[in-house]
Design an enzyme around this catalytic site. Structure first.
Site, short mmCIF file in Angstrom:
data_model
loop_
_atom_site.label_atom_id
_atom_site.label_comp_id
_atom_site.label_asym_id
_atom_site.label_seq_id
_atom_site.Cartn_x
_atom_site.Cartn_y
_atom_site.Cartn_z
N LEU A 60 0.85 -1.18 0.00
CA LEU A 60 0.00 0.00 0.00
C LEU A 60 0.89 1.23 0.00
O LEU A 60 1.71 1.42 0.89
CB LEU A 60 -0.91 0.02 1.23
CG LEU A 60 -1.74 1.28 1.41
CD1 LEU A 60 -2.68 1.49 0.22
CD2 LEU A 60 -2.53 1.22 2.69
N ASP A 61 0.76 2.05 -1.03
CA ASP A 61 1.60 3.24 -1.19
C ASP A 61 0.74 4.47 -0.98
O ASP A 61 -0.01 4.87 -1.87
CB ASP A 61 2.23 3.25 -2.58
CG ASP A 61 3.16 4.42 -2.80
OD1 ASP A 61 3.45 5.15 -1.83
OD2 ASP A 61 3.58 4.62 -3.95
N THR A 62 0.84 5.08 0.20
CA THR A 62 0.04 6.27 0.49
C THR A 62 0.45 7.45 -0.38
O THR A 62 -0.28 8.42 -0.48
CB THR A 62 0.14 6.66 1.97
OG1 THR A 62 1.52 6.85 2.31
CG2 THR A 62 -0.46 5.57 2.86
N GLY A 63 1.58 7.35 -1.06
CA GLY A 63 2.02 8.40 -1.97
C GLY A 63 1.52 8.20 -3.39
O GLY A 63 1.75 9.04 -4.25
N ASN A 64 0.84 7.09 -3.64
CA ASN A 64 0.30 6.82 -4.97
C ASN A 64 -0.97 7.65 -5.16
O ASN A 64 -2.00 7.38 -4.55
CB ASN A 64 -0.01 5.33 -5.13
CG ASN A 64 -0.59 4.99 -6.49
OD1 ASN A 64 -0.91 5.85 -7.30
ND2 ASN A 64 -0.74 3.69 -6.73
#
Length: 168
Positions: A60-64
């Site tokens: 899970l990439d919160t910066g995506n």
């Protein structure tokens, strides 16, 4: 103001109190933001497309913050190596997604899968409202083949949450 330097007449006690108050506010804001982020950020990802299933570990990439421009659906960034050699996106399913990072700007080829299954011990999400963007680059950690968009989890929370599953 003396010799180009500004001096403020603040006593030490006032300075200590304001510093402690600012520290408390920043710590509270930081803990509130952390509470909203999922505790487990590693998932099993299965992508169904063209009658075949492709799977990998996903982070899970919160910066995506990638969205497909026409549908505004979230985009999962996936390494091409997850798919078999010779994998091609049909022209009618092809979308181009503009992407920018700290070091570069590019356009990623993306497609809408038949369905996507995201699994962890706490969650199981199934959706077809997502695009998969392919990248030639390795994702920062070799154990992950994809970067998930945080919006996938926000949408599930608004619907009352996904069913519980038991695997990662």
């Amino acid at each position: 103001f003396f010799a180009g330097i500004v001096y403020f007449d603040i006593d030490a006690i006032t300075l200590i109190i304001y510093t402690a108050a600012c520290y408390g506010i920043v710590s509270l804001a930081n803990s509130l933001l952390k509470m909203k982020a999922p505790s487990n950020t590693v998932y099993d990802l299965e992508i169904d497309y063209g009658g075949k299933t492709y799977s990998c570990r996903a982070l899970l990439d919160t910066g995506n913050s990638l969205f497909e421009p026409f549908s505004s659906l979230p985009v999962i960034v996936c390494e091409k190596s997850v798919f078999e050699s010779g994998f091609e996106i049909t022209n009618e399913k092809l979308r181009l997604v503009p992407c920018s990072s700290v070091s570069a700007e590019s356009v990623l080829k993306a497609f809408k899968p038949d369905s996507v299954h995201i699994k962890s011990p706490e969650k199981a999400i199934e959706t077809s409202d997502v695009y998969i963007a392919l990248t030639d680059n390795r994702i920062r950690n070799s154990q992950f083949g994809a970067l998930l968009h945080p919006e996938l989890f926000a949408a599930e929370n608004e619907k009352g949450g996904p069913a519980v599953c038991s695997q990662i």
